[in-house]
Scaffold this active site. Structure first.
Site, PDB file in Angstrom:
ATOM      1  N   GLY A 171      -3.772  -5.505  -5.338  1.00  0.00           N
ATOM      2  CA  GLY A 171      -2.870  -6.550  -5.806  1.00  0.00           C
ATOM      3  C   GLY A 171      -3.561  -7.887  -5.802  1.00  0.00           C
ATOM      4  CE  LYS A 203      -4.706 -12.445   2.189  1.00  0.00           C
ATOM      5  NZ  LYS A 203      -3.309 -12.886   2.361  1.00  0.00           N
ATOM      6  CG  ASP A 231       5.031 -17.550   0.199  1.00  0.00           C
ATOM      7  OD1 ASP A 231       5.990 -17.763  -0.579  1.00  0.00           O
ATOM      8  OD2 ASP A 231       3.925 -17.168  -0.199  1.00  0.00           O
TER       9      ASP A 231
END
Length: 838
Positions: A538, A559, A656
Site C-alpha cells: 500500500g 514502510k 489520524d
C-alpha cells in the site's frame, strides 16, 4: 386514597381486550419484556398500546425465564405473560443505559400468575441503585401490581434491583422508562413515588399511551354526589405536564352547587409526605353573568387562593412543599368563593409520596472502571450486580470501599481478584480505580510484563502479582515506589533487578541500523528484506509499504519514506519514539527501523488482511465482512485507542484515525497503525494547543480544525466517522452524493425515516437490527460537532461490546420485525446530531 389505587388496578386488569393502535413517537422510551424467550421475536409491537417491547436479555445477566399459567394468559397483554424470576443470590439488577439528568418515569410490573405451580405469592424489595424504592407484596395484589417512581439518574447508567427479603422468589414481568419534560414533577427533595393517578369521570376506560404521550396510566374515579361535565372540543395543553386530552374533556363538579368538591383518602403509611398535581381546564361555556372561582384546601389548610379555570386551557397546580396527613387521614377540598356563581370543578389529579434516597452512588468513574474490568476478564460473579459499594450488605465480593458517609460517593479502595481464572495481560483499566490501595491478582494465568502504570497509582500500598505467568522486569518507577514502602509480591521468574539497567523483552527482535551505517549497507538491508521491493502492500502519506521477511522467515511490513512525502523526519521520529514505549495487542508493533536521515524505513509486524477500507470498498473479490466481524474490528480498534488515551504516560492522541489506518490480521484482529502524527497530552488537561492542524479530510474533528485545540475527543470524532463507514460502507466524503459528508448523508436519511438505505446493502439483512441501531447511535454521538457531547473511548468500548454481545446472542435468529419496527422508531436525532437514548 387506598380505595382509588385499588380501583385503578382493577380497571387495568379489566381492560384486557386487544385492539390495534397506531404507534406514535416513542423517542427515548425503554420498554423491556422481562423473561421473553430467545425463541420469540424481539423487538415486537404490543397490539394493545402500540408500544415496542424488547427482550431483557441485554440488560441482566442472572435469573430464569418463566411464564404465567396458560389459563391466565387471556387476561393479560403479551408483555405481562412472561416473567424473569431470581432463585439465586440476594440482589439481582437490571442495568439500563439512560440519559443523565433526564426526568424519567420508571414503572416495574410484577404478575405471579402461578408460573411455578406452587401458588405462593412472593414478597420482595425493589431498589433504584443503592437506595430502597418500594416493597412488592403480590399476596396483597394477587392479580399483579405495578409501581412507579419519577427519578433523575445521576449518570448514564441506571440499576433497578430486585432484593430477596424472605423465603419467596423475586420476579418481574416488565420494566419501562419514559422520559418526561425536565421542568415537571419537581420537588424540594426526594423523588416521587406514584400513589394514584385518576381522571374524574364515570367512564370505565383506562387512559394510557398513545393517548398519553408519556405513557402515564390514568384510571377513572367518580362519586355519586358529583355531576359530570364534558366537552367534545379539544383542550389546549401547553404546559410540559401534557395531561391526555381524554382526561381533560371531562370534569367533576358537586351536584349541590353550594357544596365543596371533596376527595377524602387514607394513607397506608401515615407519616408519608405527599405532593398533589391537580389538572384543571374549564370545559363549560360560561354565560356573561356566570363566574367559576374557588379556593383549594388540603386538610383544611389553604393551598391555592381564588382560582378560576380558563376555557379550554390547561393549568396544573401543585403544593409547593410536601404535605402530610394527621393520623393518615387526608382530604382535598375545592370550595367556591363568595363571588363565584358556579361550583368548583376538577379534571384530573395525581398524588405522589416522597421517597428519600439518602445513599449516594459509588463514584461514577470507579463504577465504569470496575465494570470494564469485569468485561475484560469475563467475570460472572452473581454478587457483581448493581452498585459496587453500597448498600454495604451488597458490597461486591472482592471489593472494599472507603467511608460510606451519606454525603460522599464511596470509592473503591481494594480489589482482590486472586484465584479468579484471569488470563491475558494486566489491564490498563485498573489504573482508573484512582483510590485503590490494595491490589491482589495472585494465583491466576496472567501473562506479559508488569505494567508501568502501577507506579502511577499514588494510593497503592500493596500489590500481589504472584503465581502468574508474568515475565520481563519490574519497572524502575515501581521499584522506586517499593523502596518508599510499597509492598510488592511477584514470582521469582520476574526480573527483580534494582537498577535502571534492565531491558524489557519485546515481542519481536528490534532491528536498528544506527546513524553511522553507510547508505549502501542500509539500502542492502532493506532491499534484501523486501526481496528487491517485489510486493507493495500500500501507499500512504509517508511512502510505500512493502512486504518483506525478517531473518528469512518472519513476515514484516517495511514502510519507506518517499522523497515526495509530505511527512518527514519529525513524523518518522515521532512514530519510532511512540512505538518503542507503547505495547498493546491492538496497536501495530514496531519490529525495527532504519535511520540515516536521508533514507528512512520502519519495519512493522505483518497484517495479512490489509486495511479496513479495502474490505469496505467492495473490491475484495465479492467477500463481505459480516456485521459481527465489523463490530469485533470496531471493538479492537477502540481498545487500541483507549490504551493510547488512558494507558500511556503521557497519554497520546492518534490524530489520524481512519479506516486505512486500521489493519487486519489473519483472524481479522484489528490494530491501529500509522502514528506519525500522534501527539502527547497530559491527563487532566482539557486540550493541547497545536500550531498546525493535521489529519485527513472527512475524518478531521471540526472543532479541532476551527480552534487548533487538540484533545482525545478529536480521535473520538474520527472514530465515529470510521464506525459510520463500517455501518454503511460509504466513503467519509463522496462528491457524487447530494450530502457530501457521511454524517450529513446519514442524518438526511434518518430524518426521512429511510433506514434501510443507511445499512450496507451487501449485508443482505444478516444482522440484529438492535445492534445496528445502537452502533449507529454511538457513531453519531462520537461524531457530534461539539467535543464535550462526545463519549470517551472507555464508554465507546463498553457500548461496542454491548452491540457485539447483542449480535452474537441472536445470530441464529431472524429478526422478523426489524424493518417495520425500525421505521416506526425512525431514529429521531437532536439537531446537533446526538441521538436520544432509547
Amino acid at each position: 386514597m387506598e380505595s382509588l389505587k385499588k380501583l385503578l388496578l382493577v380497571a387495568l386488569i379489566a381492560t384486557s381486550a386487544i385492539h390495534l393502535v397506531q404507534a406514535q413517537n416513542q423517542d427515548g422510551f425503554i420498554s423491556v419484556d422481562c423473561g421473553l424467550s430467545p425463541n420469540e421475536v424481539s423487538p415486537y409491537i404490543e397490539p394493545f398500546t402500540g408500544l415496542q417491547f424488547t427482550t431483557d436479555s441485554n440488560f441482566i445477566e442472572t435469573g430464569k425465564l418463566g411464564r404465567i399459567q396458560a389459563s391466565l394468559e387471556p387476561k393479560y397483554r403479551k408483555s405481562q405473560t412472561t416473567l424473569r424470576y431470581f432463585p439465586d443470590g440476594i440482589r439481582n439488577c437490571y442495568n439500563l443505559t439512560v440519559t443523565q439528568g433526564t426526568n424519567y418515569l420508571i414503572r416495574a410490573r410484577a404478575i405471579y400468575g402461578n408460573y411455578d405451580g406452587l401458588n405462593i405469592y412472593p414478597k420482595f424489595d425493589l431498589y433504584i441503585g443503592p437506595n430502597f424504592w418500594v416493597t412488592i407484596d403480590l399476596g396483597k395484589y394477587v392479580n399483579g401490581t405495578w409501581e412507579e417512581i419519577i427519578y433523575i439518574p445521576k449518570s448514564n447508567m441506571l440499576d433497578v434491583c430486585l432484593v430477596k427479603t424472605g423465603p419467596s422468589t423475586p420476579l418481574i414481568s416488565s420494566l419501562v422508562l419514559r422520559p418526561l419534560a425536565n421542568a415537571t414533577y419537581i420537588t424540594q427533595s426526594g423523588w416521587l413515588k406514584t400513589y394514584v393517578r385518576v381522571y374524574l369521570s364515570d367512564s370505565n376506560d383506562v387512559i394510557r399511551y398513545p393517548d398519553d404521550v408519556y405513557d402515564r396510566i390514568w384510571g377513572s374515579y367518580f362519586e355519586p354526589e358529583w355531576k359530570k361535565i364534558s366537552t367534545t372540543l379539544g383542550v389546549n395543553s401547553s404546559s410540559g405536564f401534557l395531561p391526555p386530552l381524554k382526561a381533560l374533556m371531562t370534569a367533576a363538579s358537586p351536584a349541590n352547587a353550594s357544596a365543596p368538591l371533596a376527595i377524602p383518602g387514607v394513607l397506608d403509611f401515615p407519616s408519608d409526605k405527599l405532593y398533589l398535581f391537580l389538572h384543571f381546564s374549564e370545559i363549560q361555556v360560561l354565560k356573561a353573568n356566570e363566574t367559576r372561582e374557588f379556593e383549594i384546601f388540603w386538610n383544611k389548610k389553604l393551598v391555592y387562593n381564588a382560582y378560576s379555570p380558563v376555557y379550554l386551557q390547561t393549568k396544573t397546580i401543585r403544593n409547593p412543599s410536601p404535605v402530610t396527613c394527621e393520623r393518615g387521614e387526608c382530604i382535598l377540598e375545592m370550595i367556591k368563593t363568595e363571588r363565584s356563581t358556579l361550583p368548583p370543578l376538577l379534571n384530573a389529579v395525581e398524588v405522589f409520596t416522597v421517597v428519600e434516597f439518602p445513599q449516594p452512588e459509588t463514584d461514577a468513574s470507579d463504577v465504569v472502571a470496575i465494570k470494564n474490568i469485569k468485561a475484560i476478564y469475563g467475570l460472572t460473579r452473581v454478587t457483581w450486580q448493581g452498585d459496587p459499594c453500597v448498600p454495604q450488605q451488597f458490597l461486591w465480593n472482592g471489593l472494599n470501599c472507603n467511608s460510606m458517609e451519606t454525603s460522599t460517593p464511596p470509592r473503591i479502595t481494594s480489589l482482590d481478584l486472586s484465584s479468579s481464572g484471569l488470563t491475558g495481560s494486566i489491564s490498563v483499566v485498573i489504573q482508573n480505580l484512582t483510590h485503590l490501595e490494595k491490589l491482589d491478582l495472585s494465583n491466576n494465568n496472567l501473562t506479559g510484563e508488569v505494567p508501568d502504570f502501577l507506579a502511577n497509582m499514588k494510593f497503592l500500598v500493596f500489590i500481589n502479582l504472584s503465581k502468574n505467568n508474568l515475565n520481563g522486569s519490574i519497572p524502575k518507577a515501581l521499584r522506586d515506589r517499593e523502596n518508599k514502602g510499597l509492598k510488592l509480591i511477584v514470582d521469582k521468574n520476574v526480573d527483580n533487578c534494582s537498577s535502571g539497567s534492565c531491558t524489557q523483552k519485546k515481542k519481536f527482535p528490534l532491528l536498528i541500523v544506527a546513524l553511522t551505517v553507510s547508505l549502501i549497507l542500509v539500502s542492502t538491508v532493506v532491499i534484501d528484506m523486501t526481496n528487491n521491493f517485489q510486493r507493495a502492500l500500500g501507499e500512504g502519506g509517508f511512502g510505500v509499504v512493502y512486504h518483506g521477511y525478517l531473518n528469512g522467515s518472519e513476515q514484516v511490513a517495511v514502510k519507506l519514506l518517499s522523497q515526495s512525502s509530505v511527512q518527514g523526519y519529525k513524523e518518522f521520529k515521532a512514530e519510532v519514539e511512540l512505538l518503542l514505549r507503547v505495547h498493546h495487542i491492538n496497536l501495530v508493533s514496531l519490529v525495527g527501523y532504519c535511520d540515516d536521515r536521508n533514507h528512512l524505513a520502519l519495519v512493522y509486524e505483518y497484517m495479512s488482511n490489509g486495511d479496513l477500507k479495502h474490505h469496505l470498498s467492495g473490491r475484495n473479490n465479492g467477500f463481505v465482512l459480516s456485521w459481527s466481524t465489523r463490530l469485533q474490528i470496531a471493538v479492537d480498534a477502540a481498545l487500541g485507542l483507549e490504551y493510547l488515551h488512558i494507558g500511556c504516560r503521557p497519554s497520546m492522541v492518534h490524530r489520524d484515525v481512519k479506516s486505512t489506518n486500521i489493519l487486519l490480521g489473519e483472524q481479522f484482529t484489528a490494530k491501529m497503525a500509522d502514528f506519525g502524527l500522534s501527539r502527547s497530552f497530559q491527563i487532566g488537561d482539557e486540550n493541547h494547543i497545536s500550531t498546525v492542524v493535521a489529519g485527513t479530510p472527512g475524518y478531521l474533528d471540526p472543532e479541532y480544525y476551527r480552534t487548533s485545540r487538540l484533545a482525545e475527543k478529536s480521535d473520538i470524532y474520527s472514530f465515529g466517522i470510521v464506525l459510520l463507514e463500517m455501518i454503511t460502507s460509504q466513503h467519509a466524503i463522496d462528491r457524487t452524493r447530494v450530502k457530501h459528508h457521511i454524517t450529513d448523508w446519514v442524518v438526511s436519511l434518518i430524518s426521512r425515516g429511510d433506514i434501510t438505505r443507511i445499512i450496507d446493502p451487501n449485508l443482505q439483512g444478516n444482522y440484529n437490527s438492535r445492534s445496528v441501531w445502537r452502533a449507529l447511535e454511538l457513531a453519531m454521538s462520537c461524531a457530534n460537532p461539539t467535543s464535550e457531547k462526545r463519549p470517551n473511548m472507555s464508554q465507546v468500548v463498553i457500548d461496542l461490546k454491548e452491540c457485539l454481545a447483542t449480535e452474537n446472542s441472536t445470530r441464529s435468529e431472524k429478526d422478523m420485525s426489524s424493518h417495520s419496527s425500525d421505521l416506526d422508531r425512525s431514529m429521531n436525532f437532536y439537531t446537533d446530531m446526538v441521538p436520544r437514548a432509547r
